[in-house]
Design a protein around this motif. Structure first.
Motif, mmCIF file in Angstrom:
data_model
loop_
_atom_site.group_PDB
_atom_site.id
_atom_site.type_symbol
_atom_site.label_atom_id
_atom_site.label_comp_id
_atom_site.label_asym_id
_atom_site.label_seq_id
_atom_site.Cartn_x
_atom_site.Cartn_y
_atom_site.Cartn_z
ATOM 1 N N GLY A 20 37.050 56.803 32.502
ATOM 2 C CA GLY A 20 38.041 56.973 33.559
ATOM 3 C C GLY A 20 37.436 57.048 34.945
ATOM 4 N N GLU A 21 36.128 56.872 35.046
ATOM 5 C CA GLU A 21 35.482 56.910 36.364
ATOM 6 C C GLU A 21 35.911 55.722 37.219
ATOM 7 O OE1 GLU A 21 30.924 56.835 38.230
ATOM 8 O OE2 GLU A 21 31.237 57.091 36.070
ATOM 9 N N PHE A 22 36.056 54.547 36.576
ATOM 10 C CA PHE A 22 36.511 53.335 37.259
ATOM 11 C C PHE A 22 37.851 52.909 36.673
ATOM 12 C CE2 PHE A 22 32.140 51.204 38.435
ATOM 13 C CZ PHE A 22 31.816 52.315 39.215
ATOM 14 N N ASP A 23 38.759 52.480 37.551
ATOM 15 C CA ASP A 23 39.924 51.745 37.067
ATOM 16 C C ASP A 23 39.660 50.258 37.312
ATOM 17 O OD1 ASP A 23 40.328 51.325 39.774
ATOM 18 O OD2 ASP A 23 42.004 52.711 39.944
ATOM 19 N N LEU A 24 40.644 49.416 37.022
ATOM 20 C CA LEU A 24 40.423 47.972 37.142
ATOM 21 C C LEU A 24 40.029 47.581 38.560
ATOM 22 C CD1 LEU A 24 40.508 45.157 35.904
ATOM 23 C CD2 LEU A 24 42.967 45.069 36.438
ATOM 24 N N GLU A 25 40.697 48.164 39.538
ATOM 25 C CA GLU A 25 40.373 47.811 40.929
ATOM 26 C C GLU A 25 38.941 48.213 41.264
ATOM 27 O OE1 GLU A 25 43.137 49.133 43.848
ATOM 28 O OE2 GLU A 25 41.970 48.334 45.529
ATOM 29 N N ASP A 26 38.490 49.372 40.767
ATOM 30 C CA ASP A 26 37.100 49.791 41.011
ATOM 31 C C ASP A 26 36.126 48.761 40.428
ATOM 32 O OD1 ASP A 26 37.756 52.226 42.298
ATOM 33 O OD2 ASP A 26 37.992 53.227 40.359
ATOM 34 N N ILE A 28 36.586 45.565 39.858
ATOM 35 C CA ILE A 28 36.612 44.334 40.655
ATOM 36 C C ILE A 28 35.905 44.550 41.992
ATOM 37 C CG2 ILE A 28 38.157 42.773 41.896
ATOM 38 C CD1 ILE A 28 40.137 43.099 39.567
ATOM 39 N N ARG A 29 36.134 45.691 42.604
ATOM 40 C CA ARG A 29 35.484 45.974 43.893
ATOM 41 C C ARG A 29 33.965 46.037 43.741
ATOM 42 N NH1 ARG A 29 33.972 50.830 45.835
ATOM 43 N NH2 ARG A 29 35.296 51.951 44.341
ATOM 44 N N HIS A 30 33.502 46.686 42.682
ATOM 45 C CA HIS A 30 32.047 46.770 42.485
ATOM 46 C C HIS A 30 31.455 45.390 42.195
ATOM 47 C CE1 HIS A 30 30.858 50.998 42.749
ATOM 48 N NE2 HIS A 30 32.056 51.298 42.261
ATOM 49 N N ALA A 31 32.197 44.546 41.472
ATOM 50 C CA ALA A 31 31.710 43.188 41.232
ATOM 51 C C ALA A 31 31.543 42.443 42.549
ATOM 52 C CB ALA A 31 32.674 42.453 40.302
ATOM 53 N N LYS A 32 32.539 42.567 43.398
ATOM 54 C CA LYS A 32 32.461 41.894 44.703
ATOM 55 C C LYS A 32 31.319 42.453 45.542
ATOM 56 C CE LYS A 32 33.714 39.258 48.116
ATOM 57 N NZ LYS A 32 33.593 37.779 48.034
ATOM 58 N N GLU A 33 31.194 43.777 45.574
ATOM 59 C CA GLU A 33 30.144 44.390 46.383
ATOM 60 C C GLU A 33 28.744 44.030 45.891
ATOM 61 O OE1 GLU A 33 32.667 48.347 47.859
ATOM 62 O OE2 GLU A 33 31.118 48.550 46.327
ATOM 63 N N ILE A 61 46.670 42.258 39.321
ATOM 64 C CA ILE A 61 45.303 41.740 39.408
ATOM 65 C C ILE A 61 45.214 40.617 40.453
ATOM 66 C CG2 ILE A 61 45.463 39.986 37.576
ATOM 67 C CD1 ILE A 61 42.627 40.910 36.726
ATOM 68 N N THR A 62 46.298 39.883 40.621
ATOM 69 C CA THR A 62 46.292 38.844 41.655
ATOM 70 C C THR A 62 46.160 39.467 43.032
ATOM 71 O OG1 THR A 62 47.643 37.377 40.283
ATOM 72 C CG2 THR A 62 47.608 36.935 42.644
ATOM 73 N N ALA A 63 46.867 40.566 43.254
ATOM 74 C CA ALA A 63 46.783 41.251 44.548
ATOM 75 C C ALA A 63 45.373 41.796 44.781
ATOM 76 C CB ALA A 63 47.809 42.389 44.600
ATOM 77 N N MET A 64 44.753 42.350 43.724
ATOM 78 C CA MET A 64 43.384 42.864 43.857
ATOM 79 C C MET A 64 42.410 41.733 44.194
ATOM 80 S SD MET A 64 43.216 45.398 40.543
ATOM 81 C CE MET A 64 44.574 46.497 40.152
ATOM 82 N N ASP A 69 38.831 39.050 47.742
ATOM 83 C CA ASP A 69 38.357 37.667 47.855
ATOM 84 C C ASP A 69 37.410 37.319 46.703
ATOM 85 O OD1 ASP A 69 38.004 35.128 48.858
ATOM 86 O OD2 ASP A 69 36.335 35.704 50.170
ATOM 87 N N ILE A 70 37.937 37.439 45.506
ATOM 88 C CA ILE A 70 37.166 37.126 44.304
ATOM 89 C C ILE A 70 38.161 36.613 43.267
ATOM 90 C CG2 ILE A 70 37.362 39.453 43.317
ATOM 91 C CD1 ILE A 70 34.428 39.133 42.356
#
Length: 325
Positions: A20-26, A28-33, A61-64, A69-70
């Motif tokens: 539970g430390e990361f949700d889906l948006e986390d 995706i954000r870490h992948a981008k970063e 997920i489309t909005a994320m 931009d990934i």
């Protein structure tokens, strides 16, 4: 000339996802970063409505993806012949599952789908028209201990060649090229009190071609603990290794025309951007010197590592170094 893009499978963040430390948006954000151009998603893991992609999930997920931009590039499908309690699924039933996965991958905008090798070679060939209809290339993952030369993979290759379709092929997982023992498993055994001499003996027996049964018996007679025997099982199982991977690299060259997605498997990345057991310095030139066009996605398979985010960063940095990107 190759055209290689670098991405991440969100599977890398399994520990953070499960705790539970990361949700889906986390994720995706870490992948981008980390610098990924695209990502692979394990459908059963992160799509709540699997085996279907709900409109609600698609919108989220489309909005994320738009925000960061990934893009999702690979839909990692599941194949489980044991879904029923009374019998295994038939080949027709498993093909129907795969067809549905192709449709869902298309709905998510993924151009590639990773399929597991429980789907037979014949069924893969029968899937080709659906893959073409939905513009989703379906690749059977070649995962350690399979190699381009093992009987199962040769059967897929024959089916792919006979089909004449460019929409079915392979997803090589670089773990199959390992030339050293899995470091996390080795370290875990040491931490559990296994003498390093016993691990070295296990390693040598694996390299010498001693059977698993005989190797296990020898270690049991020496009083090996459960951690040592568990490490031994891994050495003969999903984290096998060999003296060198020259034969496997030749096999990779032969199947490159059928590859459109790859898993950059890693278990441990040192600070100097060196993977502990997989010789990327030998693998990546083979891919770079081919006509390969597609993604290599970093896949961290060390879910007990406390520094997954840093491990992924190092892996991508290593890939850029070897590929001059």
């Amino acid at each position: 000339m190759s055209n290689i893009k670098l991405g991440i499978t969100l599977f890398c963040y399994t520990r953070q996802w499960c705790t539970g430390e990361f949700d889906l948006e986390d994720c995706i954000r870490h992948a981008k970063e980390a610098g990924a151009e695209g990502f692979e998603i394990v459908a059963t893991q992160m799509i709540p409505s699997y085996p279907y992609v709900s409109d609600k999930f698609l919108g989220e997920i489309t909005a994320m993806c738009r925000h960061y931009d990934i893009e999702p590039v690979c839909y990692s499908a599941n194949m489980d012949r044991g879904l029923r309690g009374d019998r295994n699924l038939t080949e027709d039933e498993m093909l129907a599952m795969a067809i549905n996965d192709v449709i869902q991958a298309n709905k998510m905008g993924c151009k590639v789908m990773r399929e597991q090798y429980l789907l037979s070679a014949d069924a893969l060939a029968r899937l080709a028209p659906y893959a073409e209809e939905y513009n989703v290339k379906v690749g059977i993952e070649i995962h350690n201990p399979e190699t381009p030369y093992t009987p199962a993979i040769l059967a897929y290759r024959e089916a792919i060649e006979k089909s004449g379709s460019h929409y079915i092929g392979f997803v090589p997982d670089f773990g199959l090229f390992a030339t050293k023992p899995n470091k996390p498993a080795w370290d875990e055994a040491l931490a559990a009190g296994t003498p390093v001499e016993q691990l070295e003996e296990a390693k040598q027996m694996r390299l010498d071609g001693v059977s698993l049964e005989e190797a296990n018996d020898r270690l049991v007679k020496e009083g090996a603990n459960a951690a040592c025997l568990s490490a031994l099982q891994g050495m003969y199982g999903f984290v096998q290794f060999r003296k060198d991977c020259n034969k496997e690299l030749e096999g990779l060259k032969e199947i490159m025309p059928y590859c459109f997605h790859m898993h950059g498997k890693f278990h441990y990345m040192y600070e100097d951007l060196h993977e502990a057991s997989i010789p990327y310095e030998q693998i990546l030139p083979v891919v770079a010197d081919s006509d390969y066009e597609g993604y290599i996605v970093s896949e961290c398979e060390n879910h007990t590592a406390p520094d997954t985010v840093e491990q992924v960063r190092r892996h991508l940095a290593m890939m850029r170094k070897y590929l001059n990107k």
